[in-house]
Design an enzyme around this catalytic site. Structure first.
Site, PDB file in Angstrom:
ATOM      1  N   LYS A 126       0.836  -1.204   0.000  1.00 38.01           N
ATOM      2  CA  LYS A 126       0.000   0.000   0.000  1.00 38.01           C
ATOM      3  C   LYS A 126       0.872   1.255   0.000  1.00 38.01           C
ATOM      4  CE  LYS A 126      -4.003  -2.234   0.608  1.00 38.01           C
ATOM      5  NZ  LYS A 126      -3.531  -3.620   0.621  1.00 38.01           N
ATOM      6  N   LYS A 161      -8.908   1.709   3.531  1.00 31.79           N
ATOM      7  CA  LYS A 161      -8.424   0.332   3.542  1.00 31.79           C
ATOM      8  C   LYS A 161      -7.293   0.168   4.544  1.00 31.79           C
ATOM      9  CE  LYS A 161      -6.063   1.365  -0.866  1.00 31.79           C
ATOM     10  NZ  LYS A 161      -5.935   0.972  -2.280  1.00 31.79           N
ATOM     11  N   ARG A 211      -4.386  -4.952 -13.265  1.00 30.75           N
ATOM     12  CA  ARG A 211      -3.091  -5.458 -12.810  1.00 30.75           C
ATOM     13  C   ARG A 211      -2.117  -5.376 -13.991  1.00 30.75           C
ATOM     14  NH1 ARG A 211      -1.256  -8.735  -8.933  1.00 30.75           N
ATOM     15  NH2 ARG A 211      -2.253  -7.151  -7.636  1.00 30.75           N
ATOM     16  N   ARG A 226      -9.688  -6.300 -13.430  1.00 30.71           N
ATOM     17  CA  ARG A 226     -10.533  -7.039 -12.495  1.00 30.71           C
ATOM     18  C   ARG A 226     -11.760  -6.188 -12.211  1.00 30.71           C
ATOM     19  NH1 ARG A 226      -5.569  -7.435  -8.654  1.00 30.71           N
ATOM     20  NH2 ARG A 226      -5.501  -5.316  -9.498  1.00 30.71           N
ATOM     21  N   ARG A 234     -15.254  -3.479  -5.061  1.00 29.58           N
ATOM     22  CA  ARG A 234     -13.939  -4.101  -5.171  1.00 29.58           C
ATOM     23  C   ARG A 234     -13.857  -4.966  -6.419  1.00 29.58           C
ATOM     24  NH1 ARG A 234     -14.008  -7.300   0.340  1.00 29.58           N
ATOM     25  NH2 ARG A 234     -16.010  -7.844  -0.610  1.00 29.58           N
ATOM     26  N   ASP A 274      -1.206  -1.875  -9.563  1.00 28.37           N
ATOM     27  CA  ASP A 274      -2.659  -1.767  -9.636  1.00 28.37           C
ATOM     28  C   ASP A 274      -3.001  -0.366 -10.122  1.00 28.37           C
ATOM     29  OD1 ASP A 274      -2.899  -4.329  -8.739  1.00 28.37           O
ATOM     30  OD2 ASP A 274      -3.579  -3.811  -6.725  1.00 28.37           O
ATOM     31  N   GLU A 282      -1.708   0.849  -6.056  1.00 26.03           N
ATOM     32  CA  GLU A 282      -0.876  -0.031  -5.239  1.00 26.03           C
ATOM     33  C   GLU A 282       0.298  -0.529  -6.067  1.00 26.03           C
ATOM     34  OE1 GLU A 282      -2.713  -3.265  -3.141  1.00 26.03           O
ATOM     35  OE2 GLU A 282      -4.404  -2.051  -2.455  1.00 26.03           O
ATOM     36  N   ASN A 284       2.407  -4.020  -5.938  1.00 26.38           N
ATOM     37  CA  ASN A 284       2.447  -5.346  -5.313  1.00 26.38           C
ATOM     38  C   ASN A 284       3.771  -6.025  -5.608  1.00 26.38           C
ATOM     39  OD1 ASN A 284      -0.601  -5.938  -4.442  1.00 26.38           O
ATOM     40  ND2 ASN A 284      -0.596  -4.752  -6.334  1.00 26.38           N
TER      41      ASN A 284
END
Length: 316
Positions: A126, A161, A211, A226, A234, A274, A282, A284
């Site tokens: 994050k 979050k 992604r 997504r 979400r 993301d 984000e 990852n």
């Protein structure tokens, strides 16, 4: 080449979509030797080296179930593997943190670890975006209820979050009416004891939380959008989102090409960005996924690109 995968128990893999499995399959296709262990198997004793106590040498059976066969079980010093691939899924909790320190010690003993243990610690998923504010939506990181309320008053529609969440767990949207904002803050910040991330809501989420993959600093030309389903906010696949592969946009590429060389130079062989709309939300690094979905829907061989990059890194 001997590759040790540090991962969740193999028995838990959903091979039809698991990214680590796709890496293993491509490595096996090239004749590489596959080993696997769990972070709990990692041990260091003074005077010795970091070892995986119950490492398993495996072969792939090609079956959907019972997909691997154990050839041998042995204590394996990580420095004796040609590559150690850290693929333990989040959360990045205390045990994950301790595992990165053991992997760091293994590096000092000669092991080649991907992603770099130091880089894993330096890039919490994050918070890693804070370095690149030019690409992010308005974002607040705080424990303060008053600061969150002020952010909501400014932006009206926000996402809250936890910093250690995964798969969309613990994500809340609060609209302009502020309904349940107080209760959500209490739930997430535990009375001011835990830090929360807050971002302006991005309406482009309706088109998917994309992604975008970086492998060896290079951009995979397709991403996985997504897309939230039903009344969900979400897009995470774990939260019921629908994964739709698509070519990356010009903006996706701009963000990825700006970050790719920087992150690769820090020892991050594989990164999952993301992106919602034109904003980075984000970064990852622990166990990025979506290899199989992108490959199956587009024909672009993501596992091949990854093993190519791994082999190049080992030859460097």
């Amino acid at each position: 080449m001997k590759i040790l995968f540090v991962a969740d128990p193999l028995e838990s893999f959903k091979t039809y979509k698991d990214t680590t499995f796709s890496m293993m399959r491509e490595a096996a296709r090239r004749g590489h030797e596959l080993w696997a262990c769990h972070p709990a198997d990692l041990v260091w004793h003074s005077g010795g080296r970091v070892v995986a106590r119950q490492a398993r040498a495996i072969t792939l059976t090609g079956a959907a179930h019972d997909w691997f066969s154990v050839v041998a079980t042995a204590e394996l010093a990580l420095a004796e593997a040609d590559a150690v691939v850290m693929r333990k899924d989040p959360p990045f909790d205390s045990e994950y943190f301790y595992a990165t320190h053991l992997l760091g010690q293994a590096e000092r003993e000669g092991a080649r670890v991907f992603n770099s243990p130091q880089a894993l610690r330096d890039h919490p998923e994050k918070l890693a975006i804070l370095e690149f504010p030019q690409f992010t939506p308005p974002t607040l990181v705080t424990r303060s209820e008053a600061a969150i309320r002020a952010f909501h008053a400014e932006h009206h529609d926000i996402i809250l979050k936890p910093l250690d969440g995964m798969g969309g767990a613990g994500i809340f949207r609060v609209g302009s009416d502020g309904l349940n904002l107080g209760a959500i803050i209490e739930t997430l910040n535990k009375g001011g004891a835990e830090t929360v991330m807050v971002q302006r809501y991005l309406p482009a989420i309706k088109d998917g939380d994309k992604r975008v993959l970086l492998i060896g600093g290079q951009v995979v030309p397709f991403c996985l959008a997504r897309i939230p389903q039903g009344g969900e906010v979400r897009g995470n696949l774990a939260a019921g989102g629908k994964g739709v592969a698509q070519p990356i946009s010009a903006r996706d590429r701009e963000i990825a090409e700006a970050l790719g060389p920087i992150l690769a130079a820090r020892g991050l062989l594989l990164v999952g960005l993301d992106v919602i709309g034109d904003r980075l939300t984000e970064i990852n690094v622990t166990s990025p996924t979506c290899f199989q979905e992108i490959t199956e829907q587009t024909g672009f061989d993501v596992p091949k690109m990854f093993i190519d990059a791994l082999e190049r890194a080992l030859a460097a």
